[in-house]
Design a protein around this motif. Sequence first.
Motif, PDB file in Angstrom:
ATOM      1  N   TYR A 170      26.210   7.010   1.352  1.00  9.79           N
ATOM      2  CA  TYR A 170      27.118   7.781   2.244  1.00  9.79           C
ATOM      3  C   TYR A 170      27.957   8.601   1.762  1.00  9.79           C
ATOM      4  O   TYR A 170      28.354   9.642   2.248  1.00  9.79           O
ATOM      5  CB  TYR A 170      27.327   6.661   3.355  1.00  9.79           C
ATOM      6  CG  TYR A 170      26.187   6.102   4.131  1.00  9.79           C
ATOM      7  CD1 TYR A 170      25.466   7.014   4.934  1.00  9.79           C
ATOM      8  CD2 TYR A 170      26.393   4.690   4.450  1.00  9.79           C
ATOM      9  CE1 TYR A 170      24.360   6.327   5.660  1.00  9.79           C
ATOM     10  CE2 TYR A 170      25.192   4.005   5.205  1.00  9.79           C
ATOM     11  CZ  TYR A 170      24.457   5.065   5.894  1.00  9.79           C
ATOM     12  OH  TYR A 170      23.367   4.672   6.667  1.00  9.79           O
ATOM     13  N   ALA A 171      28.804   8.047   0.805  1.00 10.01           N
ATOM     14  CA  ALA A 171      29.937   8.551   0.112  1.00 10.01           C
ATOM     15  C   ALA A 171      29.473   9.976  -0.569  1.00 10.01           C
ATOM     16  O   ALA A 171      30.024  10.971  -0.524  1.00 10.01           O
ATOM     17  CB  ALA A 171      30.654   7.488  -0.753  1.00 10.01           C
ATOM     18  N   ASP A 172      28.452  10.024  -1.217  1.00 11.62           N
ATOM     19  CA  ASP A 172      27.979  10.939  -1.992  1.00 11.62           C
ATOM     20  C   ASP A 172      27.729  12.234  -1.064  1.00 11.62           C
ATOM     21  O   ASP A 172      28.079  13.412  -1.153  1.00 11.62           O
ATOM     22  CB  ASP A 172      26.683  10.709  -2.874  1.00 11.62           C
ATOM     23  CG  ASP A 172      26.649   9.878  -3.758  1.00 11.62           C
ATOM     24  OD1 ASP A 172      27.941   9.598  -4.321  1.00 11.62           O
ATOM     25  OD2 ASP A 172      25.742   9.157  -4.123  1.00 11.62           O
ATOM     26  N   LEU A 173      27.086  11.716   0.102  1.00 14.19           N
ATOM     27  CA  LEU A 173      26.800  12.972   1.242  1.00 14.19           C
ATOM     28  C   LEU A 173      27.833  13.472   1.745  1.00 14.19           C
ATOM     29  O   LEU A 173      28.069  14.547   1.964  1.00 14.19           O
ATOM     30  CB  LEU A 173      25.659  12.102   2.213  1.00 14.19           C
ATOM     31  CG  LEU A 173      25.537  13.153   3.533  1.00 14.19           C
ATOM     32  CD1 LEU A 173      24.942  14.415   3.193  1.00 14.19           C
ATOM     33  CD2 LEU A 173      24.342  12.384   4.401  1.00 14.19           C
ATOM     34  N   ILE A 174      28.824  12.499   2.224  1.00 15.17           N
ATOM     35  CA  ILE A 174      30.050  12.895   2.835  1.00 15.17           C
ATOM     36  C   ILE A 174      31.015  13.923   1.809  1.00 15.17           C
ATOM     37  O   ILE A 174      31.403  14.865   2.429  1.00 15.17           O
ATOM     38  CB  ILE A 174      30.909  11.842   3.425  1.00 15.17           C
ATOM     39  CG1 ILE A 174      29.865  11.062   4.539  1.00 15.17           C
ATOM     40  CG2 ILE A 174      32.116  12.400   4.013  1.00 15.17           C
ATOM     41  CD1 ILE A 174      29.394  11.782   5.520  1.00 15.17           C
ATOM     42  N   VAL A 175      31.024  13.498   0.447  1.00 14.37           N
ATOM     43  CA  VAL A 175      31.597  14.511  -0.255  1.00 14.37           C
ATOM     44  C   VAL A 175      30.991  15.747  -0.452  1.00 14.37           C
ATOM     45  O   VAL A 175      31.684  16.892  -0.155  1.00 14.37           O
ATOM     46  CB  VAL A 175      31.927  13.724  -1.785  1.00 14.37           C
ATOM     47  CG1 VAL A 175      32.291  14.928  -2.555  1.00 14.37           C
ATOM     48  CG2 VAL A 175      32.786  12.714  -1.389  1.00 14.37           C
ATOM     49  N   PHE A 176      29.793  15.849  -0.585  1.00  9.29           N
ATOM     50  CA  PHE A 176      29.031  17.252  -0.679  1.00  9.29           C
ATOM     51  C   PHE A 176      29.189  17.864   0.661  1.00  9.29           C
ATOM     52  O   PHE A 176      29.462  19.130   0.598  1.00  9.29           O
ATOM     53  CB  PHE A 176      27.382  16.733  -0.845  1.00  9.29           C
ATOM     54  CG  PHE A 176      26.598  17.971  -0.646  1.00  9.29           C
ATOM     55  CD1 PHE A 176      26.511  18.655  -1.977  1.00  9.29           C
ATOM     56  CD2 PHE A 176      26.085  18.457   0.358  1.00  9.29           C
ATOM     57  CE1 PHE A 176      25.583  19.882  -1.862  1.00  9.29           C
ATOM     58  CE2 PHE A 176      25.207  19.515   0.499  1.00  9.29           C
ATOM     59  CZ  PHE A 176      25.049  20.241  -0.710  1.00  9.29           C
ATOM     60  N   ALA A 177      28.935  17.330   2.228  1.00  8.80           N
ATOM     61  CA  ALA A 177      29.199  18.056   3.007  1.00  8.80           C
ATOM     62  C   ALA A 177      30.649  18.389   3.198  1.00  8.80           C
ATOM     63  O   ALA A 177      30.857  19.646   3.652  1.00  8.80           O
ATOM     64  CB  ALA A 177      29.077  17.227   4.286  1.00  8.80           C
ATOM     65  N   ALA A 178      31.638  17.734   2.866  1.00  9.34           N
ATOM     66  CA  ALA A 178      32.963  18.085   2.834  1.00  9.34           C
ATOM     67  C   ALA A 178      33.280  19.395   1.815  1.00  9.34           C
ATOM     68  O   ALA A 178      33.875  20.278   2.119  1.00  9.34           O
ATOM     69  CB  ALA A 178      33.949  16.855   2.487  1.00  9.34           C
ATOM     70  N   ALA A 179      32.691  19.243   0.891  1.00  9.98           N
ATOM     71  CA  ALA A 179      32.690  20.587  -0.082  1.00  9.98           C
ATOM     72  C   ALA A 179      31.953  21.916   0.609  1.00  9.98           C
ATOM     73  O   ALA A 179      32.764  22.761   0.327  1.00  9.98           O
ATOM     74  CB  ALA A 179      32.329  20.319  -1.470  1.00  9.98           C
ATOM     75  N   LEU A 180      30.875  21.335   0.989  1.00  9.46           N
ATOM     76  CA  LEU A 180      30.268  22.612   1.732  1.00  9.46           C
ATOM     77  C   LEU A 180      31.057  23.169   2.838  1.00  9.46           C
ATOM     78  O   LEU A 180      31.243  24.417   3.008  1.00  9.46           O
ATOM     79  CB  LEU A 180      28.996  22.016   2.213  1.00  9.46           C
ATOM     80  CG  LEU A 180      28.038  23.127   2.951  1.00  9.46           C
ATOM     81  CD1 LEU A 180      27.615  24.542   1.940  1.00  9.46           C
ATOM     82  CD2 LEU A 180      26.741  22.496   3.307  1.00  9.46           C
ATOM     83  N   GLY A 181      31.446  22.363   3.682  1.00  7.21           N
ATOM     84  CA  GLY A 181      32.425  22.865   4.849  1.00  7.21           C
ATOM     85  C   GLY A 181      33.803  23.426   4.295  1.00  7.21           C
ATOM     86  O   GLY A 181      33.981  24.262   4.726  1.00  7.21           O
ATOM     87  N   ALA A 182      34.236  23.012   3.361  1.00  9.59           N
ATOM     88  CA  ALA A 182      35.356  23.583   2.808  1.00  9.59           C
ATOM     89  C   ALA A 182      34.933  25.123   2.347  1.00  9.59           C
ATOM     90  O   ALA A 182      35.734  26.078   2.613  1.00  9.59           O
ATOM     91  CB  ALA A 182      35.966  23.084   1.713  1.00  9.59           C
ATOM     92  N   LYS A 183      33.854  25.143   1.496  1.00 12.36           N
ATOM     93  CA  LYS A 183      33.490  26.433   0.913  1.00 12.36           C
ATOM     94  C   LYS A 183      33.183  27.485   2.061  1.00 12.36           C
ATOM     95  O   LYS A 183      33.524  28.364   1.866  1.00 12.36           O
ATOM     96  CB  LYS A 183      32.155  26.186   0.044  1.00 12.36           C
ATOM     97  CG  LYS A 183      31.461  27.473  -0.249  1.00 12.36           C
ATOM     98  CD  LYS A 183      30.485  27.259  -1.227  1.00 12.36           C
ATOM     99  CE  LYS A 183      30.014  28.692  -2.026  1.00 12.36           C
ATOM    100  NZ  LYS A 183      29.210  29.440  -1.232  1.00 12.36           N
ATOM    101  N   ARG A 184      32.501  26.932   3.068  1.00 12.38           N
ATOM    102  CA  ARG A 184      32.386  28.055   4.412  1.00 12.38           C
ATOM    103  C   ARG A 184      33.499  27.919   5.183  1.00 12.38           C
ATOM    104  O   ARG A 184      33.248  28.630   6.038  1.00 12.38           O
ATOM    105  CB  ARG A 184      31.099  27.383   4.850  1.00 12.38           C
ATOM    106  CG  ARG A 184      29.731  27.108   4.278  1.00 12.38           C
ATOM    107  CD  ARG A 184      29.044  28.738   4.260  1.00 12.38           C
ATOM    108  NE  ARG A 184      27.815  28.571   3.842  1.00 12.38           N
ATOM    109  CZ  ARG A 184      26.691  28.398   4.535  1.00 12.38           C
ATOM    110  NH1 ARG A 184      26.731  28.125   5.755  1.00 12.38           N
ATOM    111  NH2 ARG A 184      25.443  28.278   3.922  1.00 12.38           N
ATOM    112  N   LYS A 185      34.396  27.238   5.114  1.00  7.95           N
ATOM    113  CA  LYS A 185      35.661  27.277   5.963  1.00  7.95           C
ATOM    114  C   LYS A 185      35.300  26.879   7.197  1.00  7.95           C
ATOM    115  O   LYS A 185      35.672  27.345   8.344  1.00  7.95           O
ATOM    116  CB  LYS A 185      36.422  28.597   5.642  1.00  7.95           C
ATOM    117  CG  LYS A 185      36.708  29.138   4.472  1.00  7.95           C
ATOM    118  CD  LYS A 185      37.966  29.981   4.514  1.00  7.95           C
ATOM    119  CE  LYS A 185      38.383  30.244   3.204  1.00  7.95           C
ATOM    120  NZ  LYS A 185      38.566  29.235   2.106  1.00  7.95           N
TER     121      LYS A 185
END
Length: 153
Positions: free
Chosen positions: A33-48
């Motif tokens: 879950y941690a791997d997925l959530i970090v990926f999602a947070a980075a994606l969300g940040a990239k996409r603002k």
Amino acid sequence: MALNRIKIAKDKATLVKLLIASDNSATNCFNTYADLIVFAAALGAKRKKRVPLKEISKGDPDPIPQEHFISKGYEFIIKLIAISESHDKEILDNSEDCDNERINIFEEYANGGLEVLQEELRGSVDHLERVLLFLSFEKNQPLKTEFDLSRFI
């Protein structure tokens, strides 16, 4: 200071469970879950795309202990996303208020990133293949703005 738990929105719980490693290779995108959530947070940040969590998942998956992120070295990413959003070096302080704010920013970007993934994976059967195609496309997109950390030094 007690460490927080990273929360996941209830409306994203099914997606999160679907993308975690299992016997089904079509959904085996992330090991934890941690791997997925970090990926999602980075994606969300990239996409603002920062989306507040309305209702928290209290079952499978439960909120994830912050220790899981720290043990994998993800604390740096949480701090980087927080300082990038706040533009204030004080957010890196070791106070409980700053920790809560960093986690809130991280959770909201993760929620936004999960929304992006939800849309990208809609109708797909092989989620791993779709995520890889999605990443390949993202890699070729130019960054819209640059973030200069030197101003915080």
